[in-house]
Motif scaffolding. Structure first.
Motif, mmCIF file in Angstrom:
data_model
loop_
_atom_site.group_PDB
_atom_site.id
_atom_site.type_symbol
_atom_site.label_atom_id
_atom_site.label_comp_id
_atom_site.label_asym_id
_atom_site.label_seq_id
_atom_site.Cartn_x
_atom_site.Cartn_y
_atom_site.Cartn_z
ATOM 1 N N THR B 70 1.372 18.480 -9.980
ATOM 2 C CA THR B 70 1.879 19.845 -9.972
ATOM 3 C C THR B 70 2.316 20.270 -11.372
ATOM 4 O OG1 THR B 70 4.056 19.015 -9.358
ATOM 5 C CG2 THR B 70 2.613 19.722 -7.581
ATOM 6 N N GLY B 71 1.895 21.458 -11.758
ATOM 7 C CA GLY B 71 2.329 22.006 -13.036
ATOM 8 C C GLY B 71 1.905 21.177 -14.224
ATOM 9 N N GLY B 72 0.894 20.357 -14.041
ATOM 10 C CA GLY B 72 0.423 19.542 -15.141
ATOM 11 C C GLY B 72 1.376 18.452 -15.561
ATOM 12 N N SER B 73 2.359 18.146 -14.687
ATOM 13 C CA SER B 73 3.335 17.138 -15.071
ATOM 14 C C SER B 73 3.471 16.080 -13.974
ATOM 15 C CB SER B 73 4.674 17.788 -15.377
ATOM 16 O OG SER B 73 5.633 16.821 -15.744
ATOM 17 N N VAL B 74 4.435 16.258 -13.092
ATOM 18 C CA VAL B 74 4.734 15.267 -12.053
ATOM 19 C C VAL B 74 3.537 15.081 -11.126
ATOM 20 C CG1 VAL B 74 6.183 14.793 -10.052
ATOM 21 C CG2 VAL B 74 7.201 15.733 -12.136
ATOM 22 N N SER B 75 3.325 13.837 -10.752
ATOM 23 C CA SER B 75 2.242 13.515 -9.815
ATOM 24 C C SER B 75 2.792 12.773 -8.609
ATOM 25 C CB SER B 75 1.171 12.667 -10.494
ATOM 26 O OG SER B 75 0.146 12.314 -9.573
ATOM 27 N N THR B 76 2.193 13.027 -7.475
ATOM 28 C CA THR B 76 2.557 12.326 -6.240
ATOM 29 C C THR B 76 1.320 11.676 -5.645
ATOM 30 O OG1 THR B 76 4.309 13.926 -5.773
ATOM 31 C CG2 THR B 76 3.564 12.551 -3.951
ATOM 32 N N LEU B 77 1.425 10.394 -5.372
ATOM 33 C CA LEU B 77 0.362 9.664 -4.679
ATOM 34 C C LEU B 77 0.803 9.492 -3.232
ATOM 35 C CD1 LEU B 77 -2.293 7.931 -4.807
ATOM 36 C CD2 LEU B 77 -0.817 5.966 -5.264
ATOM 37 N N THR B 78 -0.022 9.967 -2.310
ATOM 38 C CA THR B 78 0.302 9.903 -0.890
ATOM 39 C C THR B 78 -0.652 8.956 -0.189
ATOM 40 O OG1 THR B 78 1.119 12.183 -0.915
ATOM 41 C CG2 THR B 78 0.578 11.230 1.235
ATOM 42 N N ILE B 79 -0.082 8.072 0.611
ATOM 43 C CA ILE B 79 -0.892 7.174 1.435
ATOM 44 C C ILE B 79 -0.542 7.466 2.882
ATOM 45 C CG2 ILE B 79 -1.597 4.803 1.883
ATOM 46 C CD1 ILE B 79 -0.294 4.029 -0.801
ATOM 47 N N GLN B 80 -1.527 7.887 3.624
ATOM 48 C CA GLN B 80 -1.310 8.210 5.034
ATOM 49 C C GLN B 80 -1.657 7.013 5.913
ATOM 50 O OE1 GLN B 80 -3.966 11.703 5.085
ATOM 51 N NE2 GLN B 80 -2.157 12.969 5.432
ATOM 52 N N ARG B 81 -0.939 6.913 7.019
ATOM 53 C CA ARG B 81 -1.223 5.865 8.012
ATOM 54 C C ARG B 81 -1.380 4.516 7.314
ATOM 55 N NH1 ARG B 81 -4.563 9.897 8.493
ATOM 56 N NH2 ARG B 81 -6.431 8.660 7.953
ATOM 57 N N THR B 82 -0.336 4.093 6.640
ATOM 58 C CA THR B 82 -0.412 2.887 5.825
ATOM 59 C C THR B 82 -0.862 1.675 6.624
ATOM 60 O OG1 THR B 82 1.951 2.564 6.199
ATOM 61 C CG2 THR B 82 1.300 3.613 4.128
ATOM 62 N N GLN B 83 -1.577 0.812 5.936
ATOM 63 C CA GLN B 83 -2.053 -0.454 6.486
ATOM 64 C C GLN B 83 -1.466 -1.590 5.658
ATOM 65 O OE1 GLN B 83 -4.171 -0.417 9.273
ATOM 66 N NE2 GLN B 83 -3.659 1.766 9.200
ATOM 67 N N GLN B 84 -1.473 -2.777 6.211
ATOM 68 C CA GLN B 84 -0.889 -3.911 5.493
ATOM 69 C C GLN B 84 -1.625 -4.179 4.184
ATOM 70 O OE1 GLN B 84 -0.810 -7.051 8.438
ATOM 71 N NE2 GLN B 84 1.314 -6.560 8.972
ATOM 72 N N GLU B 85 -2.921 -3.905 4.147
ATOM 73 C CA GLU B 85 -3.675 -4.154 2.919
ATOM 74 C C GLU B 85 -3.337 -3.152 1.809
ATOM 75 O OE1 GLU B 85 -5.083 -3.590 5.903
ATOM 76 O OE2 GLU B 85 -6.714 -2.115 5.761
ATOM 77 N N ASP B 86 -2.533 -2.127 2.150
ATOM 78 C CA ASP B 86 -2.087 -1.185 1.123
ATOM 79 C C ASP B 86 -0.915 -1.746 0.316
ATOM 80 O OD1 ASP B 86 -2.479 1.613 3.443
ATOM 81 O OD2 ASP B 86 -3.953 0.599 2.152
ATOM 82 N N SER B 87 -0.356 -2.843 0.778
ATOM 83 C CA SER B 87 0.768 -3.459 0.073
ATOM 84 C C SER B 87 0.331 -3.861 -1.328
ATOM 85 C CB SER B 87 1.276 -4.686 0.828
ATOM 86 O OG SER B 87 1.799 -4.327 2.089
ATOM 87 N N ALA B 88 1.032 -3.355 -2.322
ATOM 88 C CA ALA B 88 0.679 -3.594 -3.725
ATOM 89 C C ALA B 88 1.711 -2.895 -4.599
ATOM 90 C CB ALA B 88 -0.718 -3.048 -4.036
ATOM 91 N N VAL B 89 1.562 -3.090 -5.898
ATOM 92 C CA VAL B 89 2.332 -2.306 -6.865
ATOM 93 C C VAL B 89 1.446 -1.162 -7.331
ATOM 94 C CG1 VAL B 89 3.487 -2.286 -9.098
ATOM 95 C CG2 VAL B 89 3.699 -4.291 -7.602
ATOM 96 N N TYR B 90 1.968 0.039 -7.257
ATOM 97 C CA TYR B 90 1.222 1.217 -7.679
ATOM 98 C C TYR B 90 1.772 1.650 -9.041
ATOM 99 C CZ TYR B 90 -0.917 1.186 -3.151
ATOM 100 O OH TYR B 90 -1.635 0.797 -2.037
#
Lengths: 109, 120
Positions: B70-90
Motif C-alpha cells: 500500500t502506498g508504495g511502502s508497507v507490505s502485507t503477506l496474507t496466507i489463507q487457510r494455513t497448512q502445516q507446510e506453511d510453517s517457516a520464517v517469512y
C-alpha cells in the motif's frame, strides 16, 4: 534462472583464510554475483557483490574467473563470530535471482 | 525507520486459519521482496514489488498466498487457510533506488529479522 551450487558445510579454525566456492554454470550476461551472510534468527546480510575479476571490501574478497561460471568468497583470518551460513546469489533483480542452499561455516577455536 | 521492520516476530496459528504478516521497508526504498525460509533451508523467493509496476508473483506457492503493498511502502503477506507446510520464517527485504549499475543488477538487499510462522 541461474542455479547455484555450494558446499553444504565447511569447518575452519580461527585465524585461517576461508574460501567458499559457488558454481553457477548458467549465469546470464547481465547477472551479478552477490554473497550474503546469515546468523541464526536473523535475516541475511550483504557481504559483497561483483560482476567479473576481483572485488575486495573491508570484510571479504570475491574472485570471479573469466567464464563467470563460478565465484569464490574469501574471508581472511576468520574468527568465531564468522560462524554463519553463507549464500551465493546470482541474477539481476533479486526477485529473478536464485539463492543457493547456503554453506554453513563453522569456525573452531 | 533505520531498518526493515517485520511483525509479528512470531506467530502460532491453527491449521485452516488466515494469517497476515507485515513488512515496513526502509524509507525511500522502492523495491520490496518476500522470501520464505523453512527450517534449515535456503531462501525461497515469493513475490517482488517495484514501485508502481505490477508485482512479480511468480514465486507464490499457491493461491492461498497473496501480498499487497500500500502506498508504495508497507507490505502485507496474507496466507489463507494455513497448512502445516506453511510453517517457516517469512523474510522481507527492500532495496534502495539508484543502487543499480549496468543492466538488471541486484544491488544490496536489506532484510528484516523475519516473521516465524508455526502452524499447528
Amino acid at each position: 534462472l541461474a542455479k547455484t551450487t555450494q558446499p553444504i558445510s565447511m569447518d575452519s579454525y580461527e585465524g585461517q583464510e576461508v574460501n567458499i566456492t559457488c558454481s553457477h554454470n548458467n549465469i546470464a550476461t547481465n547477472d551479478y554475483i552477490t554473497w550474503y551472510q546469515q546468523f541464526p534468527s536473523q535475516g541475511p546480510r550483504f557481504i559483497i557483490q561483483g560482476y567479473k575479476t576481483k572485488v575486495t571490501n573491508e570484510v571479504a574478497s570475491l574472485f570471479i574467473p573469466a567464464d563467470r561460471k563460478s565465484s569464490t568468497l574469501s574471508l581472511p583470518r576468520v574468527s568465531l563470530s564468522d560462524t554463519a551460513v553463507y549464500y551465493c546469489l546470482v541474477g539481476g533483480r533479486a526477485g529473478k535471482s536464485t539463492f543457493g542452499d547456503g554453506t554453513t561455516l563453522t569456525v573452531k577455536p | 525507520g533505520a531498518g526493515v521492520s517485520q511483525s509479528p516476530s512470531n506467530k502460532v496459528t491453527e491449521k485452516g486459519k488466515d494469517v497476515e504478516l507485515r513488512c515496513d521497508p526502509i524509507s525511500g526504498h522502492t523495491a520490496l521482496y518476500w522470501y520464505r525460509q523453512s527450517l534449515g533451508q535456503g531462501l525461497e523467493f515469493l513475490i517482488y514489488f517495484q514501485g508502481n509496476s505490477a508485482p512479480d508473483k511468480s514465486g507464490l506457492p499457491s493461491d492461498r498466498f497473496s501480498a499487497e503493498r500500500t502506498g508504495g511502502s508497507v507490505s502485507t503477506l496474507t496466507i489463507q487457510r494455513t497448512q502445516q507446510e506453511d510453517s517457516a520464517v517469512y523474510l522481507c527485504a527492500s532495496i534502495a533506488p539508484g543502487t543499480y549499475r549496468l543492466a538488471d543488477p541486484t544491488g544490496e538487499l536489506f532484510f528484516g529479522e523475519g516473521s516465524r510462522l508455526t502452524v499447528l
